[in-house]
Design a protein around this motif. Structure first.
Motif, short mmCIF file in Angstrom:
data_model
loop_
_atom_site.label_atom_id
_atom_site.label_comp_id
_atom_site.label_asym_id
_atom_site.label_seq_id
_atom_site.Cartn_x
_atom_site.Cartn_y
_atom_site.Cartn_z
N PRO A 183 -10.57 -37.92 -67.54
CA PRO A 183 -11.11 -39.22 -67.97
C PRO A 183 -10.69 -39.50 -69.42
O PRO A 183 -10.81 -38.60 -70.27
CB PRO A 183 -12.63 -39.04 -67.88
CG PRO A 183 -12.85 -37.75 -67.18
CD PRO A 183 -11.60 -36.94 -67.26
N ALA A 184 -10.17 -40.69 -69.68
CA ALA A 184 -9.64 -40.99 -71.02
C ALA A 184 -10.71 -40.89 -72.10
O ALA A 184 -10.43 -40.45 -73.22
CB ALA A 184 -9.03 -42.40 -71.02
N ALA A 188 -13.55 -39.03 -71.95
CA ALA A 188 -14.21 -37.71 -72.05
C ALA A 188 -13.34 -36.66 -71.36
O ALA A 188 -13.68 -36.16 -70.29
CB ALA A 188 -15.60 -37.76 -71.41
N PRO A 189 -12.18 -36.32 -71.97
CA PRO A 189 -11.28 -35.36 -71.31
C PRO A 189 -11.92 -33.98 -71.19
O PRO A 189 -12.65 -33.54 -72.07
CB PRO A 189 -10.06 -35.33 -72.24
CG PRO A 189 -10.54 -35.86 -73.54
CD PRO A 189 -11.67 -36.79 -73.25
N VAL A 190 -11.63 -33.33 -70.06
CA VAL A 190 -12.19 -32.00 -69.80
C VAL A 190 -11.27 -30.91 -70.34
O VAL A 190 -11.70 -29.86 -70.79
CB VAL A 190 -12.39 -31.82 -68.28
CG1 VAL A 190 -12.96 -30.45 -67.95
CG2 VAL A 190 -13.30 -32.92 -67.73
N SER A 191 -9.95 -31.19 -70.30
CA SER A 191 -8.96 -30.23 -70.80
C SER A 191 -7.99 -30.99 -71.72
O SER A 191 -7.95 -32.21 -71.70
CB SER A 191 -8.20 -29.61 -69.63
OG SER A 191 -7.21 -30.51 -69.17
N PRO A 192 -7.19 -30.27 -72.51
CA PRO A 192 -6.25 -30.95 -73.39
C PRO A 192 -5.07 -31.57 -72.64
O PRO A 192 -4.32 -32.35 -73.19
CB PRO A 192 -5.75 -29.86 -74.34
CG PRO A 192 -6.63 -28.68 -74.10
CD PRO A 192 -7.20 -28.81 -72.74
N GLY A 193 -4.89 -31.22 -71.40
CA GLY A 193 -3.77 -31.75 -70.64
C GLY A 193 -4.07 -33.10 -70.01
O GLY A 193 -5.13 -33.69 -70.24
N GLU A 194 -3.12 -33.57 -69.20
CA GLU A 194 -3.36 -34.83 -68.49
C GLU A 194 -4.40 -34.64 -67.40
O GLU A 194 -5.14 -35.54 -67.06
CB GLU A 194 -2.05 -35.32 -67.84
CG GLU A 194 -1.09 -35.95 -68.81
CD GLU A 194 0.18 -36.40 -68.10
OE1 GLU A 194 0.16 -36.60 -66.87
OE2 GLU A 194 1.20 -36.55 -68.79
N ARG A 195 -4.38 -33.40 -66.84
CA ARG A 195 -5.27 -33.15 -65.71
C ARG A 195 -6.13 -31.92 -65.96
O ARG A 195 -5.87 -31.13 -66.87
CB ARG A 195 -4.42 -32.94 -64.44
CG ARG A 195 -3.79 -34.22 -63.94
CD ARG A 195 -2.52 -33.93 -63.17
NE ARG A 195 -2.75 -33.24 -61.90
CZ ARG A 195 -3.11 -33.83 -60.78
NH1 ARG A 195 -3.32 -35.13 -60.75
NH2 ARG A 195 -3.28 -33.16 -59.68
N TYR A 196 -7.11 -31.73 -65.16
CA TYR A 196 -7.93 -30.52 -65.20
C TYR A 196 -8.21 -30.08 -63.77
O TYR A 196 -8.03 -30.86 -62.83
CB TYR A 196 -9.24 -30.76 -65.97
CG TYR A 196 -10.24 -31.62 -65.26
CD1 TYR A 196 -10.10 -33.00 -65.22
CD2 TYR A 196 -11.34 -31.07 -64.61
CE1 TYR A 196 -11.02 -33.81 -64.56
CE2 TYR A 196 -12.27 -31.86 -63.96
CZ TYR A 196 -12.11 -33.22 -63.93
OH TYR A 196 -13.01 -34.01 -63.27
N GLY A 197 -8.61 -28.84 -63.62
CA GLY A 197 -8.88 -28.33 -62.28
C GLY A 197 -10.31 -28.68 -61.88
O GLY A 197 -11.24 -28.01 -62.30
N PHE A 198 -10.45 -29.72 -61.07
CA PHE A 198 -11.84 -30.12 -60.74
C PHE A 198 -12.37 -29.35 -59.53
O PHE A 198 -13.56 -29.26 -59.32
CB PHE A 198 -11.95 -31.64 -60.57
CG PHE A 198 -11.64 -32.16 -59.19
CD1 PHE A 198 -10.34 -32.25 -58.74
CD2 PHE A 198 -12.66 -32.60 -58.36
CE1 PHE A 198 -10.06 -32.74 -57.48
CE2 PHE A 198 -12.39 -33.10 -57.10
CZ PHE A 198 -11.08 -33.17 -56.65
N ILE A 199 -11.46 -28.78 -58.73
CA ILE A 199 -11.89 -27.81 -57.72
C ILE A 199 -11.12 -26.52 -58.00
O ILE A 199 -9.91 -26.56 -58.23
CB ILE A 199 -11.58 -28.28 -56.28
CG1 ILE A 199 -12.39 -29.53 -55.94
CG2 ILE A 199 -11.88 -27.17 -55.27
CD1 ILE A 199 -12.09 -30.09 -54.56
N TYR A 200 -11.82 -25.42 -58.02
CA TYR A 200 -11.15 -24.14 -58.23
C TYR A 200 -11.93 -23.09 -57.44
O TYR A 200 -13.12 -22.87 -57.69
CB TYR A 200 -11.09 -23.76 -59.71
CG TYR A 200 -10.01 -22.74 -59.98
CD1 TYR A 200 -8.83 -23.11 -60.61
CD2 TYR A 200 -10.14 -21.42 -59.56
CE1 TYR A 200 -7.81 -22.19 -60.82
CE2 TYR A 200 -9.14 -20.50 -59.75
CZ TYR A 200 -7.98 -20.89 -60.39
OH TYR A 200 -6.97 -19.97 -60.59
#
Ligand code: SF4
Ligand code: SF4
Length: 209
Positions: free
Chosen positions: A76-77, A79-91
């Motif tokens: 989310p622009a 409130a980013p979860v990780s510094p990358g473009e994406r984050y692992g929302f299922i792991y």
């Protein structure tokens, strides 16, 4: 010979009785594990609380046991979860299939997934052996949840003992950084001394924390 055979037999018994035992009374006593022991995994955060996982799925791709399931999602622009473009929302990792080879650790480009010294993971049904993101991800304070937190048999401090695997190379993989302290802490393990053959500070460089 026949007459002395029982005496010789007792001799063997007596000898064994006074030999140093090779077994220990686990779980009352536990052996110190090698630094690079491969126990259960954790998903790490940066010191600022950001998640290291960028949801790239490289760990899942390389896993020889096919036991990792990852789904990436755009950050989310606001409130980013990780510094990358994406984050692992299922792991998820299926610990029943895992062979603890650490290939996932090796493949991860951000040091998001590492292994700890905790190996006590008994479960009473198969579903509980699938560790979810919630059970793998460390809190911003460096704590990692474990499915059997109340068990007296489990030493949860071992969740803080990260394997030393990463210390042999830099996060960028450049050999010139071998032995240079440049790591972000993993799972609360904090600063660890360099391993044999490594120097904490290269010649001519001052320590900077
Ligand atoms: S340790 Fe090996 S088998 Fe286990 S999840 Fe990682 S890559 Fe897969
Ligand atoms: S743990 Fe590492 S390799 Fe796996 S999806 Fe996250 S960033 Fe990629």
């Amino acid at each position: 010979m026949g007459l002395f055979a029982p005496i010789a037999g007792f001799g063997v018994t007596l000898k064994q009785m006074f030999r140093k035992r090779v077994t220990i009374t686990y779980p009352k006593h536990k052996r110190v594990k090698p630094q690079r022991f491969h126990g259960r995994h954790v998903l790490n955060r940066y010191p600022d609380g950001m998640e290291k996982c960028i949801g790239c799925e490289l760990c899942a791709g390389i896993c020889p046991a096919r036991c990792i399931y990852v789904r990436g999602k755009d950050n989310p622009a606001d409130a980013p979860v990780s510094p990358g473009e994406r984050y692992g929302f299922i792991y998820e990792i299926n610990m029943l299939r895992c062979i603890f080879c650490a290939m996932c650790v090796e493949a991860c480009p951000t040091e998001a997934i590492t292994m700890t010294h905790l190996f006590e993971m008994s479960v009473s049904n198969r579903a509980d052996a699938i560790y979810t993101r919630g059970e793998l991800l460390m809190s911003p304070e460096g704590e990692v949840p474990h499915p059997q937190p109340a068990s007296k048999l489990i030493d949860l401090d071992e969740l803080r003992q990260a394997d030393g695997w990463m210390r042999a190379t830099a996060s960028s993989g450049r050999a010139a950084y071998e032995g240079v302290r440049g790591w972000t802490p993993t799972a609360g393990a904090g600063h660890r001394p360099p391993e044999r053959g490594q120097s904490e500070h290269p010649e001519g460089e001052e320590e900077s924390d």
